[in-house]
Enzyme design. Structure first.
Site, PDB file in Angstrom:
ATOM      1  CE  LYS A  68     -10.207  -1.875   0.066  1.00 26.13           C
ATOM      2  NZ  LYS A  68      -9.137  -2.357  -0.825  1.00 26.13           N
ATOM      3  CG  ASP A 103      -6.863  -0.656  -3.270  1.00 25.15           C
ATOM      4  OD1 ASP A 103      -6.058  -0.295  -2.387  1.00 25.15           O
ATOM      5  OD2 ASP A 103      -7.985  -1.127  -3.016  1.00 25.15           O
TER       6      ASP A 103
END
Length: 290
Positions: A68, A103
């Site tokens: 990420k 997210d």
């Protein structure tokens, strides 16, 4: 008639093992009337730079641990949310590879659809890792009074999260307490509007564990658990037994996938369909027992 170029998507990470991403994205493509091949690509950290060319050939891809942060230097641009949280979980390919963080979309939209307010609330967040950092930053920027609760080993990371919040908004309300200080804090200052579990405590296979005591739960009106396996964690079961509003991590997982499809295709979805998908995948997760 000209043949339409095949659309390819992927999830990259390492290790991946069992993941819900392929069935979730397949269901979302079907709901939107879109097509796309979605594959799982296990890429060890040391191999990421050598796979960037193959990733550029995709239509888009999702990113999970440990890439990420590491994917960012290979991208051409970042969305505001990816820049704010310093992490990418969705990439749109094309002339440029652009990184996004969905997210936060999944977190906020799962709460919104459940009728949980996320502005100007008093919030207790358990854990200060990647998910806890995202929750703390976003809720603090939305005017919430955020309390980060961690064990002693998590203090340095939590202090880093607080520093990030102050850098973004010097007047944001956010502070740190140790887990054993939570109950005395509740006794002094009253109940929390929302408790968010951002720790892995209670995740499969250690499903009997719970990150908060029942006494702590009693001092929170609503509970969100980012864990999606199992769909009904012990924390959520306890919250419902205490008549608290409870939201599980599968909803966040599906809504962040929805946000990826909005980025890739501009697709739109009926919240009732997404709620039905969430229930379906919770049941499937329960059947597999993984």
């Amino acid at each position: 008639m000209e043949m339409q170029k095949a659309r390819s998507f992927a999830l990259i990470g390492y290790p991946l093992g069992h993941t819900m991403s392929p069935p979730i994205h397949a269901a979302l493509f079907a709901l939107a009337g879109q097509t796309g091949d979605y594959q799982v690509m296990e890429i060890p950290p040391e191999a990421l730079s050598g796979r960037v060319g193959a990733l550029r050939a995709l239509t888009g891809f999702n990113v999970t641990i440990p890439h990420k942060l590491e994917i960012i230097p290979h991208l051409d641009a970042l969305s505001d949310s990816a820049r704010r949280f310093g992490a990418v979980n969705t990439v749109r390919c094309g002339e440029q590879m652009v990184g996004y963080n969905t997210d936060v979309d999944g977190f906020l939209r799962s709460l919104r659809e459940a009728g949980v307010e996320t502005r100007d609330q008093r919030v207790l967040i358990l854990g200060a890792g990647g998910a806890g950092r995202m929750m703390a930053i976003e809720l603090a920027l939305r005017g919430c009074d955020v309390v980060l609760a961690v064990r002693l080993g998590g203090v340095p990371r939590a202090e880093g999260v607080l520093a990030d919040i102050r850098a973004l908004s010097p007047h944001a309300r956010a502070r740190l307490v140790l887990m054993d200080e939570v109950l005395p804090l509740m006794e002094r200052e009253g109940a929390f509007d929302l408790m968010c579990n951002a720790t892995p405590v209670g995740m499969f296979p250690k499903v009997e564990a719970m990150p908060a005591t029942e006494e702590m739960m009693a001092g929170c009106r609503q509970v969100f658990d980012a864990i999606y396996n199992p769909g009904e964690t012990r924390l959520l079961a306890c919250a419902r037994r205490l008549s608290k509003k409870a939201v599980g991590g599968m909803s966040m997982l599906v809504w962040q996938a929805v946000a990826a499809h909005e980025i890739w295709d501009g697709s739109s979805y009926d919240p009732a369909d997404i709620a039905a998908l969430t229930v379906r995948f919770e049941r499937e997760m329960a059947k597999t027992g993984r």
